[in-house]
Design a protein around this motif. Sequence first.
Motif, mmCIF file in Angstrom:
data_model
loop_
_atom_site.group_PDB
_atom_site.id
_atom_site.type_symbol
_atom_site.label_atom_id
_atom_site.label_comp_id
_atom_site.label_asym_id
_atom_site.label_seq_id
_atom_site.Cartn_x
_atom_site.Cartn_y
_atom_site.Cartn_z
ATOM 1 N N ARG A 55 48.694 -42.895 17.541
ATOM 2 C CA ARG A 55 49.595 -41.754 17.749
ATOM 3 C C ARG A 55 49.900 -41.615 19.241
ATOM 4 O O ARG A 55 49.004 -41.659 20.076
ATOM 5 C CB ARG A 55 48.922 -40.478 17.259
ATOM 6 N N ALA B 55 46.951 -38.659 23.858
ATOM 7 C CA ALA B 55 46.011 -37.537 23.814
ATOM 8 C C ALA B 55 44.575 -38.015 24.084
ATOM 9 O O ALA B 55 44.348 -38.687 25.088
ATOM 10 C CB ALA B 55 46.143 -36.777 22.510
ATOM 11 N N HIS B 56 43.658 -37.752 23.180
ATOM 12 C CA HIS B 56 42.255 -38.099 23.430
ATOM 13 C C HIS B 56 42.041 -39.606 23.531
ATOM 14 O O HIS B 56 41.033 -40.052 24.077
ATOM 15 C CB HIS B 56 41.372 -37.540 22.316
ATOM 16 N N ASP B 57 42.965 -40.405 22.963
ATOM 17 C CA ASP B 57 42.766 -41.861 22.960
ATOM 18 C C ASP B 57 43.151 -42.526 24.280
ATOM 19 O O ASP B 57 42.923 -43.725 24.441
ATOM 20 C CB ASP B 57 43.551 -42.495 21.805
ATOM 21 N N TRP C 38 47.821 -36.337 28.076
ATOM 22 C CA TRP C 38 48.829 -35.587 27.301
ATOM 23 C C TRP C 38 50.220 -35.808 27.856
ATOM 24 O O TRP C 38 51.199 -35.555 27.202
ATOM 25 C CB TRP C 38 48.490 -34.090 27.273
ATOM 26 N N VAL D 228 51.871 -39.116 22.054
ATOM 27 C CA VAL D 228 52.396 -37.756 22.116
ATOM 28 C C VAL D 228 53.459 -37.575 23.204
ATOM 29 O O VAL D 228 54.226 -36.625 23.162
ATOM 30 C CB VAL D 228 51.262 -36.712 22.297
ATOM 31 N N SER E 108 46.711 -29.854 31.082
ATOM 32 C CA SER E 108 47.914 -29.375 31.762
ATOM 33 C C SER E 108 47.661 -29.051 33.230
ATOM 34 O O SER E 108 48.568 -28.788 33.980
ATOM 35 C CB SER E 108 48.461 -28.149 31.038
ATOM 36 N N ASP F 277 53.893 -40.315 15.132
ATOM 37 C CA ASP F 277 52.569 -39.865 14.708
ATOM 38 C C ASP F 277 51.618 -41.033 14.463
ATOM 39 O O ASP F 277 50.409 -40.825 14.338
ATOM 40 C CB ASP F 277 52.688 -39.024 13.436
#
Lengths: 402, 145
Positions: free
Chosen positions: A159, A175-177, A204, A161, A219, A131
Amino acid sequence: MKAIKFFIRGDFDSAYLYRGRLILFSRFSCIAILELSDIVDKIQEKFPYTAPFIEWCFAKNEWLSNDQSRSLLKHPLLFRLFNRWLTTVQNWQPDLELTDFRVILYEAVKNCFDTVLDCVIYNGRIYFATDNSLYHIDADWLRKRVAFPPTLTKRLDTRCVSLSARYGAINASSAHDGLFSAFNEFPTTGESFREPSIIDGPSWKSDWCSYDIVNYDASFHPRLLRTTREPVSKEKTYERDKLFLTSVSEVKQPLSSFVGKESPAGANARFEDSRLVFNLNQNFYTVNSNNEIDSVKLSYPRHSNRDEPAPEPQLRANPQNALSSQKLIDEVLSTCTMPVYDGLVFETCDSVKFLSKDGIITLIDEAAVAVKTYPKSIDYQNLVTVVVEDGVWLICMVDENV
Amino acid sequence: MDSTKNGQKCEEGIRFPANGGVHAYLSDVRHREQSGSGNQHKSFWNEEVPPEKEYELFSFSVLLDWGEEGGNNFGVMDPPEPLGTRKEVLAKFWRPVNEEEPWHGHPISPKLRKGDAIPKSVLAKWHDEFIISRSLYMKIMRQKV
């Protein structure tokens, strides 16, 4: 297709199979390592009727995933015995405790993070996404008792994922980063690790298509990141990879853009209209709004003249693919491929299921915390690990027709 | 103003007065698809979540302290169910800048918007108090919902 499974009770975030061991990331920030041979021995002691094939399924699993084993199992006597055994154990779902087994605990990771969101082991190195960071530990797997260094190495301060590793590189989706990557992960002595650098926008999940990286920024939105690579020197081993990545192109292209003369009609539209896309190496699967799976292959033209730029890959029809024309169901949250049976393990909000040419079977009837298959592994190609609320399932997929 | 079950209809939506420790709340018509606001960036409550249910979720969020000190609050149904038209299962309730104003909220998805991430303390509380399962906790952590 049959699923032989057993359950080990405990609080886990993630599970991984590697070199004869089950590696469990405990919810209380420590790593537990169990020997698969010990697990099988204890199961056979407790449930004698599971012998001898339980060992073939989980500890000497290569017997079920190669041609040699298939021909051996085709011997009438063995085939009959094996099928009788499958009938006996198909509803067998023993509930085991971690304390039933010999466990090596690695506690140096305590208090470093709250939750392990993904893990991957590559070339002996355990990478785990948490995390708050990406970490790695170099474990010595050759010893009878796996040995760990006293500390773990922090690689990234964000974080992560999901992870993917091959060709001497580790990719961490944040993710968004964005998608971070570090190349040349196993430099010669004296060189230090490179800081993973950002190579693409939101991510993702990442995967591999030949030597290139596929970034899923949703996705259903894969983008191809072309790479350059060099041969691995003979004195080194990177699992079975013979090349290692050296750089990634600045240009990131959506898969739908690789349409050429030999592409099937509407190949680009399949990507644009799909609600889910996944890939196994160069085979890309699109799932449309009617849940129908279609497959196209990204082909790389031969490139003999090194003085000229490499030609662009092209999407081609893939009619022989077993998953093509199969139907998936609604609400698929994640997918993992199982090439040994041309199958797909997929997660819904309250189950984990397996899709193959024979249709869909339910593996687990509850929500999963983490699901993994091992498509690149030699020994665990037909195994699935599913972490659930109160433990981990080890599942061996078996084709009763061998 | 027209009266609904607990709130009062007004131009901006349905206004619920402060009550028993719960702040005043506006079920904002701009987060209802039928409002025709036309703003594709806005999230909308689905038909299964009428303004009364929206307010009820906000009340739980305040009474059970699902927020950050002095900041916004967050919501999830127990058991979780879709709240938004894009199957969002989480909600965010905005603390007004001016304390006289009512709070308002809408469905959120950490997957769809970076700013929709649930604070760690709130997520830990939901998990530790068994409001959400470990599976949903991990999906929120992985920003998959």
